[in-house]
Design a protein around this motif. Structure first.
Motif, PDB file in Angstrom:
ATOM      1  N   LEU A 113       0.830  -1.216   0.000  1.00 40.01           N
ATOM      2  CA  LEU A 113       0.000   0.000   0.000  1.00 40.01           C
ATOM      3  C   LEU A 113       0.858   1.257   0.000  1.00 40.01           C
ATOM      4  CD1 LEU A 113      -2.678  -1.004   2.656  1.00 40.01           C
ATOM      5  CD2 LEU A 113      -3.105  -0.569   0.244  1.00 40.01           C
ATOM      6  N   ASN A 117       0.959   3.845  -3.141  1.00 39.51           N
ATOM      7  CA  ASN A 117       0.523   5.224  -2.973  1.00 39.51           C
ATOM      8  C   ASN A 117       1.669   6.195  -3.249  1.00 39.51           C
ATOM      9  OD1 ASN A 117      -0.419   7.675  -0.844  1.00 39.51           O
ATOM     10  ND2 ASN A 117      -1.992   6.780  -2.160  1.00 39.51           N
ATOM     11  N   ASN A 226      -0.693   1.413 -10.617  1.00 40.50           N
ATOM     12  CA  ASN A 226      -1.185   0.154 -10.059  1.00 40.50           C
ATOM     13  C   ASN A 226      -1.040  -1.019 -11.018  1.00 40.50           C
ATOM     14  OD1 ASN A 226      -3.043   0.963 -11.869  1.00 40.50           O
ATOM     15  ND2 ASN A 226      -4.799   0.970 -10.467  1.00 40.50           N
TER      16      ASN A 226
ATOM     17  N   THR B 287      -9.670  -1.136  -1.660  1.00 37.37           N
ATOM     18  CA  THR B 287      -9.484  -0.150  -0.580  1.00 37.37           C
ATOM     19  C   THR B 287     -10.369  -0.466   0.622  1.00 37.37           C
ATOM     20  OG1 THR B 287      -9.941   1.261  -2.469  1.00 37.37           O
ATOM     21  CG2 THR B 287      -8.927   2.272  -0.539  1.00 37.37           C
ATOM     22  N   VAL B 290      -8.951  -3.214   2.646  1.00 33.31           N
ATOM     23  CA  VAL B 290      -7.784  -2.734   3.388  1.00 33.31           C
ATOM     24  C   VAL B 290      -8.220  -1.881   4.572  1.00 33.31           C
ATOM     25  CG1 VAL B 290      -5.848  -1.149   3.233  1.00 33.31           C
ATOM     26  CG2 VAL B 290      -6.160  -2.882   1.498  1.00 33.31           C
ATOM     27  N   PRO B 360      -4.340   5.405   1.388  1.00 30.80           N
ATOM     28  CA  PRO B 360      -3.731   4.069   1.379  1.00 30.80           C
ATOM     29  C   PRO B 360      -2.381   4.045   2.072  1.00 30.80           C
ATOM     30  CG  PRO B 360      -4.553   4.625  -0.800  1.00 30.80           C
ATOM     31  CD  PRO B 360      -4.671   5.864   0.021  1.00 30.80           C
ATOM     32  N   GLY B 364      -1.204   1.791   5.080  1.00 24.67           N
ATOM     33  CA  GLY B 364       0.001   0.967   4.976  1.00 24.67           C
ATOM     34  C   GLY B 364       0.926   1.211   6.156  1.00 24.67           C
TER      35      GLY B 364
END
Lengths: 304, 411, 264
Positions: A113, A117, A226, B287, B290, B360, B364
């Protein structure tokens, strides 16, 4: 035939990424979710280099310039991805080596993640295009057109595979890697520095992903922040199909998955592009049901 | 004798008076919450309730059974679409017409009663959980992570692909990229002093409905945790082989956890679908999975109060705090930008700082940070804390070894 | 000793297990009779633990059969085997370290405790009653084995002293009242006093009517406690009989002493 060629090229790319998954899983039994994003990172590293080294408006790039540009970007992407892989392992996985299995899996998804990002913040949400680094020329094999880039991707993938196979089976470092994969404790008692070997595994796997990313760029012409994540999912499927932990299996699995996805994509009425993801995923589940050890894997009973 | 049983009887009886009182206080405050809050605040709180419910469900999978489910949103989607398809005007049936308390079919669509949908949405989601969990869970537990990840990617994709004029030539099943609108609300409730009319402009009945559901879920989950099944989950996490030899069916027990988690998610989907009266495939992307995972990890794997707190914190973060923080940062940037040279650069940087789009990354960082620094979460569950801190365990073992040598030395 | 004619509790027929090219157990035939203590002995690597793992279902036999009370159990999963009434302990202790002493024993009672998902969620009175009965059983099992363990029922299992951990594992195996109890080197790691004490307990358990299959390294212990002994070497049976018979068997002496002589 067109489908087969496209499938082989795609398969070669999956295979290169699958190698990273299979090596890491083989050695520390961790699904390294961040691997796909390391791949994207490699592509993003290569893009500015390619932009600098080839004329962006010229579709006829001299051969020498192509070779130079591709070589430099492959080396840079491989080096930076390799370092990134090692850093990830050091920060996010190593401290958790004796923790329950769930813990490193969670950090793996967390790292993925963060990386994804970061890539998004760096390059934005839209696909980034690359200049033509190699002038296209088209040959004909068995009545079907094949471009020089396609040939290059296949050849490079085979070379990487052979080199990796030799590295794992012939060199001392490779032997140490296999020993650690077999039995970490025994290996460490034999005087092998387990931490170092695991780091090397991440280095090699990530570097391969970085190099693979450049060829992906040459072939696809663009990459999004992505792209690597989905590609990673497919590559992992390839690794499982070939037998996780098995280098040659990853190659075979990659090619099979590549052929399947390019076949599905070729189906008419637009159903191909819509459905290849579900089909590949269904393939993963079916493999797990019918041949969990993969095509080239052997069933190992868990150690007691 | 009765006092001796407290190892496994209801957690409630186990808790000291002060804690019981605290729990009671929290519940009372939760019920009074809408009295003090405006409509927007209650709406945010209802959103948080749905996510707390999802987090509690995922906690069964991740926390109790120790399995990683990365496609939890897929079951959320399945529950929501079950509700949307069976309780909206989407499927108009022109030929026949049928009306009853529990089911209405006709040109106005299929309308299944909300109270029938409660078990149905959970069961449909659990069915898909079993369908994909059963082959995977026979193998190593961590394959589940990747299969669920794939499942989570695929479900929205399939929903997207099965709309009007889809490439497979099927009829319009899911309305594709267009969402399904006009999902039924629960029937109005009139019980003595309680008059709940479920409308989009009044969030309070939704809030109370959600609160009651969360409370019932918490009670059920506590009971599960302290049951034979709950013990089996712990035993499997601790030592799979010894657990199997104690007569525990490993695959079945894990599958139960996975299916239960899916059921909670499906149920959450029903709530969300009827609350928003609207479902769309892009509400259930990766998402979301997560987000829910982060709630569980932040609060504390396996810890029920922890997961509730984690759920509330993350829900509020995504819903309001992040935008608030972003506007603070940006207005600070605006202010600094007017200043002299070095300050103005910082201002410009702050102005462009992508606070909201970094969600995100924040997740993370929470996932990695918690696992590395405080693996049992903010509000740890006792046993999990011991499992996840191998260092403390080692010292205990050493201590024990010392004791042992001392003792044998005497003989 | 006059041996009563009884059908065997457990019987293996040509039981074999190969790992790759290595034959860990080859064509093994032996039986455990109702009510006896049968010991499986042999030098290191003779295949004793493999036999246990085959019977308890950790891995399936390559060939051959395992009959338990007349029914084939070869290839069944461990939980199924346990439900048929065979429980075991492990050479390397396998406790649930982060669970309490009482919980460890309760997990052992799992196969006897009937419940289902809905019951566990709603906890109707009969489920609660069954749980309470299970706790009582677990406690009485602990008490019978060692009152000290009972007094430590709330302790974390990982915090117990070694000998207590061994006892706890035994309690976990015993609580479901198995028809056959398999003990894999229960006295490993104990000093002679503790080992002797432990074997007295085994004798008491046997007196309660349990049939016991024992793997033991310590020959002194084995000779004292067993009714019959089966000797393995390289995965094959080289001798079988009463302790006296086995003691005098040439091949047994050779397998043990011969090996030792070359080793030193």
């Amino acid at each position: 035939m067109d489908v087969i060629i496209a499938g082989l090229v795609l398969g070669a790319l999956y295979a290169i990424v699958a190698l990273g998954y299979t090596m890491v899983y083989g050695i520390i039994e961790l699904i390294n979710f961040a691997h796909g994003d390391v791949f994207t990172f490699g592509a993003f590293v290569a893009i500015p280099i390619l932009n600098r080294l080839v004329n962006q408006n010229d579709f006829n790039v001299p051969v020498g310039q192509s070779i130079f540009a591709v070589t430099v970007s492959v080396l840079a992407a491989a080096a930076l991805c390799g370092i990134l892989g090692v850093v990830i392992e050091r920060i996010a996985y190593r401290p958790l080596r004796n923790a329950p299995r769930l813990a490193p899996l969670i950090t793996a998804i967390g790292v993925s993640l963060i990386l994804e990002n970061a890539l998004f913040q760096w390059q934005g949400g839209l696909p980034v295009f690359t200049p033509v680094a190699i002038s296209r020329s088209t040959y004909t094999i068995l009545g079907s057109p094949i471009t020089n880039v396609q040939i290059l991707v296949i050849v490079v993938a085979i070379l990487m595979m052979v080199a990796l196979d030799l590295f794992i089976n012939r060199t001392n470092l490779g032997k140490a890697m296999r020993a650690v994969a077999q039995d970490r404790e025994a290996a460490s008692m034999m005087g092998i520095n387990v931490d170092r070997i695991i780091a090397v595994t991440f280095l090699v796997g990530s570097a391969l992903a970085g190099a693979g990313a450049v060829f992906y760029l040459l072939y696809e012409g663009s990459v999004g922040y992505n792209s690597g994540f989905t590609l990673g999912l497919f590559a992992f499927t390839a690794a499982v199909l070939g037998g996780i932990g098995n280098i040659r299996g990853a190659m075979l699995g990659g090619i099979v998955i590549g052929l399947i996805s390019s076949w599905i994509e070729s189906l008419g009425n637009g159903s191909g592009t819509e459905w290849y993801e579900p089909v590949i995923f269904a393939t993963l589940v079916l493999i797990l049901v019918f041949r969990p050890a993969g095509l080239l894997g052997t069933n190992t009973t868990e150690k007691v | 004798m009765a006092a001796r049983w407290h190892a496994l009887t209801d957690a409630y009886h186990d808790t000291p008076l002060l804690r019981r009182f605290a729990v009671l206080l929290v519940v009372v405050l939760a019920f009074l919450f809408p009295v003090f809050m405006g409509s927007v605040g209650v709406d945010d709180a209802t959103f948080a309730e749905v996510y707390v419910l999802l987090a509690l469900g995922l906690n069964i999978v991740v926390g109790f059974a120790g399995l990683l489910d990365l496609g939890y949103a897929a079951f959320f989607a399945i529950g929501a679409y079950t509700a949307a398809l069976l309780a909206s005007s989407h499927f108009a049936v022109n030929r026949t017409s049928f009306h009853s308390l529990l089911l209405t079919v006709g040109p106005g669509g299929i309308h299944v009663n909300f109270f029938v949908l409660i078990p149905l949405s959970a069961l449909v989601a659990a069915f898909f959980g079993i369908l994909f969990g059963a082959p995977t869970l026979r193998l190593r537990g961590d394959y589940l992570a990747i299969v669920t990840l794939g499942f989570g990617e695929i479900v929205p994709k399939v929903v997207e692909n099965l709309g009007d004029g889809n490439s497979l030539g099927l009829p319009n099943i899911t309305n594709g990229v267009n969402s399904i609108t006009g999902v039924d609300s629960p029937p109005n409730i009139d019980l003595g002093p309680i008059h709940w009319t479920f409308q989009t402009n009044d969030p309070r009945p939704w809030y109370y409905l959600g609160l009651i559901i969360v409370i019932i879920s918490v009670i059920i989950i506590y009971r599960l945790r302290d049951s034979r099944l709950g013990r089996s989950w712990v035993a499997i996490r601790e030592d799979e082989i010894a657990a199997a030899h104690a007569g525990i069916n490993i695959t079945g027990t894990r599958l139960t956890a996975f299916a239960l988690g899916a059921a909670f998610s499906g149920f959450g989907g029903l709530l969300e679908a009827s609350r928003l009266a609207n479902v769309s495939y892009d509400q259930f992307l990766f998402t979301v999975s997560v987000t829910i995972l982060t709630m569980v990890i932040l609060g504390g794997i396996g810890s029920i109060p922890g997961v509730i707190v984690g759920g509330i914190v993350i829900a509020y973060m995504t819903q309001t705090w992040l935008t608030t923080v972003a506007s603070w940062v940006h207005s600070l940037g605006d202010g600094l930008h007017k200043g002299p040279e070095p300050v103005s650069t910082i201002g410009a940087w702050l102005q462009s700082l992508p606070v909201t789009s970094a969600k995100p990354m924040i997740f993370g960082i929470i996932l990695v940070g918690i696992m590395l620094l405080r693996p049992a979460g903010l509000w740890p569950e006792q046993r999990r804390a011991r499992e996840l801190h191998p260092d403390t365990e080692k010292t205990l073992e050493e201590e024990q070894a010392e004791l042992y040598t001392v003792r044998t030395g005497e003989i | 000793m006059a041996e009563p004619v009884q059908p065997p509790m457990l019987e293996t027929r040509d039981l074999s297990r190969r790992f790759g090219g290595l034959t860990a157990v080859g064509g093994l035939n032996f039986e455990v009779r109702l009510g006896e203590i049968l010991s499986l002995i042999g030098p290191n690597g003779a295949g004793k633990t493999t036999v246990f793992n085959l019977i308890s279902g950790i891995y399936p036999p390559t060939s051959g059969e395992i009959l338990f009370q007349g029914q084939s159990i070869g290839g069944l999963k461990p939980d199924r085997v346990r439900r048929r009434g065979i429980s075991r302990t492990f050479q390397t202790l396998r406790l649930f370290d982060n669970m309490s002493v009482l919980e460890n024993v309760l997990v052992g009672y799992h196969s006897r405790l009937r419940s289902n998902l809905i019951g566990d969620m709603i906890k109707p009175p009969w489920v609660t009653r069954a749980e309470h009965e299970a706790v009582e059983r677990a406690r009485s099992t602990l008490e019978a084995l060692s009152p000290r363990l009972l007094s430590r029922q709330e302790f974390r299992a990982g915090d117990l002293a070694y000998a207590d951990r061994r006892l706890l594992e035994l309690a976990r195996a015993l609580v479901s009242e198995p028809s056959l109890l398999m003990l894999d080197e229960p006295t490993a790691g104990m000093n002679p006093t503790e080992a002797a004490e432990f074997m007295q307990r085994i004798n008491r358990i046997h007196a309660d009517g349990y049939t016991i299959l024992l793997i033991e390294h310590n020959l002194g212990v084995v000779m004292g406690v067993s009714h019959r002994i089966v000797v393995l070497d390289y995965g094959e049976k080289i001798a079988e009989g009463t302790p006296e018979e086995v003691r005098q068997d040439e091949r047994v002496i050779e397998a043990y002493l011969g090996r030792k002589a070359t080793a030193t």
